[in-house]
Scaffold this motif. Structure first.
Motif, PDB file in Angstrom:
ATOM      1  N   SER A 197      44.509  33.835  43.250  1.00 28.88           N
ATOM      2  CA  SER A 197      44.961  35.089  42.646  1.00 28.88           C
ATOM      3  C   SER A 197      44.039  36.200  43.104  1.00 28.88           C
ATOM      4  O   SER A 197      42.846  35.980  43.278  1.00 28.88           O
ATOM      5  N   GLU A 201      41.066  42.941  37.868  1.00 29.02           N
ATOM      6  CA  GLU A 201      41.292  42.934  36.420  1.00 29.02           C
ATOM      7  C   GLU A 201      41.412  41.515  35.859  1.00 29.02           C
ATOM      8  O   GLU A 201      41.605  41.332  34.662  1.00 29.02           O
ATOM      9  N   LEU A 202      41.300  40.519  36.713  1.00 31.15           N
ATOM     10  CA  LEU A 202      41.597  39.154  36.257  1.00 31.15           C
ATOM     11  C   LEU A 202      40.376  38.432  35.687  1.00 31.15           C
ATOM     12  O   LEU A 202      39.312  38.400  36.308  1.00 31.15           O
ATOM     13  N   ASP A 216      44.059  35.388  33.993  1.00 30.91           N
ATOM     14  CA  ASP A 216      44.816  35.009  35.176  1.00 30.91           C
ATOM     15  C   ASP A 216      45.789  33.889  34.801  1.00 30.91           C
ATOM     16  O   ASP A 216      45.399  32.739  34.672  1.00 30.91           O
ATOM     17  N   SER A 217      47.051  34.252  34.619  1.00 30.47           N
ATOM     18  CA  SER A 217      48.046  33.213  34.279  1.00 30.47           C
ATOM     19  C   SER A 217      48.776  32.715  35.523  1.00 30.47           C
ATOM     20  O   SER A 217      49.288  31.602  35.554  1.00 30.47           O
ATOM     21  N   ASN A 218      48.819  33.538  36.557  1.00 25.78           N
ATOM     22  CA  ASN A 218      49.616  33.165  37.740  1.00 25.78           C
ATOM     23  C   ASN A 218      49.190  31.846  38.360  1.00 25.78           C
ATOM     24  O   ASN A 218      50.024  31.066  38.817  1.00 25.78           O
ATOM     25  N   GLY A 264      49.489  39.023  43.780  1.00 22.63           N
ATOM     26  CA  GLY A 264      48.878  40.338  43.607  1.00 22.63           C
ATOM     27  C   GLY A 264      48.500  40.936  44.948  1.00 22.63           C
ATOM     28  O   GLY A 264      48.396  40.248  45.965  1.00 22.63           O
ATOM     29  N   GLY A 265      48.350  42.255  44.925  1.00 21.17           N
ATOM     30  CA  GLY A 265      47.812  42.921  46.112  1.00 21.17           C
ATOM     31  C   GLY A 265      48.815  43.327  47.167  1.00 21.17           C
ATOM     32  O   GLY A 265      48.429  43.850  48.199  1.00 21.17           O
ATOM     33  N   SER A 267      51.753  45.107  46.292  1.00 22.32           N
ATOM     34  CA  SER A 267      52.624  46.182  45.814  1.00 22.32           C
ATOM     35  C   SER A 267      52.183  47.521  46.397  1.00 22.32           C
ATOM     36  O   SER A 267      51.080  47.669  46.917  1.00 22.32           O
ATOM     37  N   GLU A 270      49.030  49.223  45.230  1.00 23.48           N
ATOM     38  CA  GLU A 270      47.836  48.393  45.352  1.00 23.48           C
ATOM     39  C   GLU A 270      46.910  48.918  46.447  1.00 23.48           C
ATOM     40  O   GLU A 270      47.359  49.480  47.440  1.00 23.48           O
ATOM     41  N   GLY A 312      52.157  40.509  41.925  1.00 23.36           N
ATOM     42  CA  GLY A 312      51.209  40.095  40.888  1.00 23.36           C
ATOM     43  C   GLY A 312      51.844  39.839  39.539  1.00 23.36           C
ATOM     44  O   GLY A 312      51.349  39.019  38.746  1.00 23.36           O
ATOM     45  N   ASN A 313      52.937  40.537  39.245  1.00 22.96           N
ATOM     46  CA  ASN A 313      53.533  40.392  37.913  1.00 22.96           C
ATOM     47  C   ASN A 313      53.987  38.955  37.663  1.00 22.96           C
ATOM     48  O   ASN A 313      54.652  38.351  38.509  1.00 22.96           O
TER      49      ASN A 313
HETATM   50  P1  AMP Z   1      49.591  43.750  41.538  1.00 24.45           P
HETATM   51  O1  AMP Z   1      50.772  43.187  42.276  1.00 24.45           O
HETATM   52  O2  AMP Z   1      48.299  43.182  42.007  1.00 24.45           O
HETATM   53  O3  AMP Z   1      49.627  45.250  41.571  1.00 24.45           O
HETATM   54  O4  AMP Z   1      49.755  43.314  40.029  1.00 24.45           O
HETATM   55  C1  AMP Z   1      50.882  43.707  39.276  1.00 24.45           C
HETATM   56  C2  AMP Z   1      50.669  43.395  37.811  1.00 24.45           C
HETATM   57  O5  AMP Z   1      50.530  41.979  37.642  1.00 24.45           O
HETATM   58  C3  AMP Z   1      49.427  44.001  37.187  1.00 24.45           C
HETATM   59  O6  AMP Z   1      49.742  44.381  35.868  1.00 24.45           O
HETATM   60  C4  AMP Z   1      48.450  42.857  37.181  1.00 24.45           C
HETATM   61  O7  AMP Z   1      47.471  42.987  36.186  1.00 24.45           O
HETATM   62  C5  AMP Z   1      49.324  41.679  36.928  1.00 24.45           C
HETATM   63  N1  AMP Z   1      48.717  40.496  37.514  1.00 24.45           N
HETATM   64  C6  AMP Z   1      48.303  40.369  38.791  1.00 24.45           C
HETATM   65  N2  AMP Z   1      47.787  39.171  39.007  1.00 24.45           N
HETATM   66  C7  AMP Z   1      47.886  38.482  37.836  1.00 24.45           C
HETATM   67  C8  AMP Z   1      47.512  37.171  37.435  1.00 24.45           C
HETATM   68  N3  AMP Z   1      46.941  36.339  38.294  1.00 24.45           N
HETATM   69  N4  AMP Z   1      47.747  36.801  36.158  1.00 24.45           N
HETATM   70  C9  AMP Z   1      48.338  37.651  35.292  1.00 24.45           C
HETATM   71  N5  AMP Z   1      48.699  38.906  35.628  1.00 24.45           N
HETATM   72  C10 AMP Z   1      48.476  39.340  36.884  1.00 24.45           C
END
Ligand code: AMP
Ligand code: MG
Length: 420
Positions: A197, A201-202, A216-218, A264-265, A267, A270, A312-313
């Motif tokens: 991941s 913010e994780l 970090d739930s992903n 994540g990363g 979008s 990002e 990331g969502n």
């Molecule tokens: P991002 O695609 O990195 O911009 O993330 C989009 C959204 O998904 C943001 O609200 C992140 O905090 C959330 N997010 C990203 N990675 C994770 C993760 N591993 N577990 C839970 N939420 C995440």
């Protein structure tokens, strides 16, 4: 190696900034060569693995003609038409203990289900209709020639292939292989999949949550989805949005695995360096897919590994995984046949908002309304609402061109659970 960009750009209607779901699938599938390495495993351990050999019976199953019922083995030609016949019982045939003699005229043998048909007998009369007085067995009229007999090879026949290379083995297949007495099979080696991941913010489970952090739930949902696909898993943890840490993580992952999955990363909002880094380390395409949830996605190659950069969502991770990564991993694993999840049509019990121009994967609950199966949504459909995936038992798949759905209209659903 051909460049991925060259391979996909020749697809009809390929547009990386508004990519149709089907096109994305086609582009991915066109690039991936299935595994060829194989290993030998014991039959029971082959469950869920992909066959790397054809299974061709060297014996018939069943090996002998045998009885399908408990009763009496008779010679049909002994039975009188239109009236009862009395025969003499001369012995018994039990499963695993055949009758040793040959049936003569006017004779019968007591027989149990699965017992080998005695020589001379061709028909089984069920015990419920026969009348026994000592060894005198009276059979009523109306029997049919060859009834209640299972024939040698009626399940599996010597030389006729039953399972082909590329088949993922389900419990029935394991039983089938066992029924042939085969103790070991060749299967494809497991696909190796590494994932991590990304995000500053994780927080990891067990650490206290600081302001602005999320757990970090992903990595947990990904782990679960991968586990169910039977791949070999490398969980590389959480990686901060830091170029040198990310570079090390990508390099490590690509060295370990056939496939690297990140979340994540990718979008638009990002920090661009994640994308820059992916692009620097290999050949990676950044797509905006015409779908909801899960618009941004990266696909490409880093080193010798294939890369899926998922959004990331949490819901977007699951949707993009099931719609693109799952099929790709099955294909890479050497599985053949139709790898996509089937779509079934049911009535939607409520109205759904939808605009044409993107494919939507709403989270649905398939439920029974009287005698009829219908589907409704789980309610709130935000791509961060992971609860919607947990409550759902299916996706409601709203096709690209489709506009709003009226209550009572049919929609397509994809079930989360299957039998085998
Ligand atoms: P991002 O695609 O990195 O911009 O993330 C989009 C959204 O998904 C943001 O609200 C992140 O905090 C959330 N997010 C990203 N990675 C994770 C993760 N591993 N577990 C839970 N939420 C995440
Ligand atoms: Mg992020």
């Amino acid at each position: 190696m051909t460049r991925i960009a060259d391979a996909v750009s020749c697809l009809d209607g390929y547009d990386p900034n508004a990519l149709h779901v089907e096109k994305a699938r086609e582009a991915i599938r066109g690039c991936l060569p299935p595994l060829t390495e194989a290993e030998t495993v014991r039959t029971r351990e082959a469950l869920g693995r992909v066959l790397a050999q054809d299974i061709v019976p060297s014996i018939n199953v069943p090996a002998h003609d045998n009885s399908a019922m408990d009763g009496y083995a008779v010679r049909f030609s002994d039975l009188r038409e239109g009236e009862a016949t009395t025969l003499t019982e001369v012995g018994a045939a039990l499963a695993g203990r055949p009758f040793q003699g040959t049936l003569g005229a006017g004779q019968c043998v007591r027989i149990m289900t699965g017992a080998v048909m005695p020589a001379g007998a061709d028909t089984v009369v069920i015990q419920e209709v026969a009348r026994a007085e000592g060894t005198r067995i009276t059979v009523p009229p109306g029997q049919k020639a060859k009834q209640n007999v299972r024939y040698a090879g009626e399940d599996l026949r010597v030389g006729v292939p039953v399972l082909a290379t590329g088949k993922r083995l389900r419990p029935a297949d394991i039983g089938l292989i066992a029924s042939l007495g085969i103790g070991e099979v060749r299967v494809r080696r497991r696909l190796r999949v590494a994932f991590f991941s990304t995000g500053d913010e994780l927080a990891s489970i067990g650490a206290a949550l600081k302001e602005g952090e999320v757990y970090d739930s992903n990595r947990y949902t990904l782990h679960g989805m991968l586990e169910r696909l039977g791949v070999e898993i490398f969980d590389l943890g959480v990686v901060r949005d830091d170029p040198s840490l990310l570079e090390a993580a990508f390099t490590d992952a690509a060295a370990k695995a056939d496939v690297v999955i990140t979340t994540g990363g990718v979008s638009v909002g990002e920090a661009d360096f994640v994308k820059n880094l992916m692009a620097k380390l290999g050949e990676v395409l950044f797509w905006k897919i015409a779908m909801r949830p899960g618009r941004p996605m990266a696909f490409g190659r880093i080193g010798s590994a294939w890369l899926f950069g998922l959004p990331g969502n949490p819901v977007a991770v699951m949707v993009t995984f099931y719609q693109f990564v799952r099929g790709a991993l099955l294909h890479l694993s050497g599985e053949t046949g139709d790898l996509e999840l089937p779509l079934l049509e049911v009535k939607c019990s409520e109205a759904l908002r939808k605009v044409p121009g993107r494919t939507e994967y709403q989270r649905g609950i398939l439920f029974r309304d009287g005698g009829e199966w219908k589907v409704r949504t789980t309610g709130q459909q935000g791509s961060g609402v992971l609860r919607s995936m947990s409550e759902a038992n299916c996706f409601i798949v709203l096709e690209h061109e489709r506009a709003r759905v009226q209550a009572g209209e049919p929609v397509q659903v994809q079930l989360f659970e299957g039998l085998a």
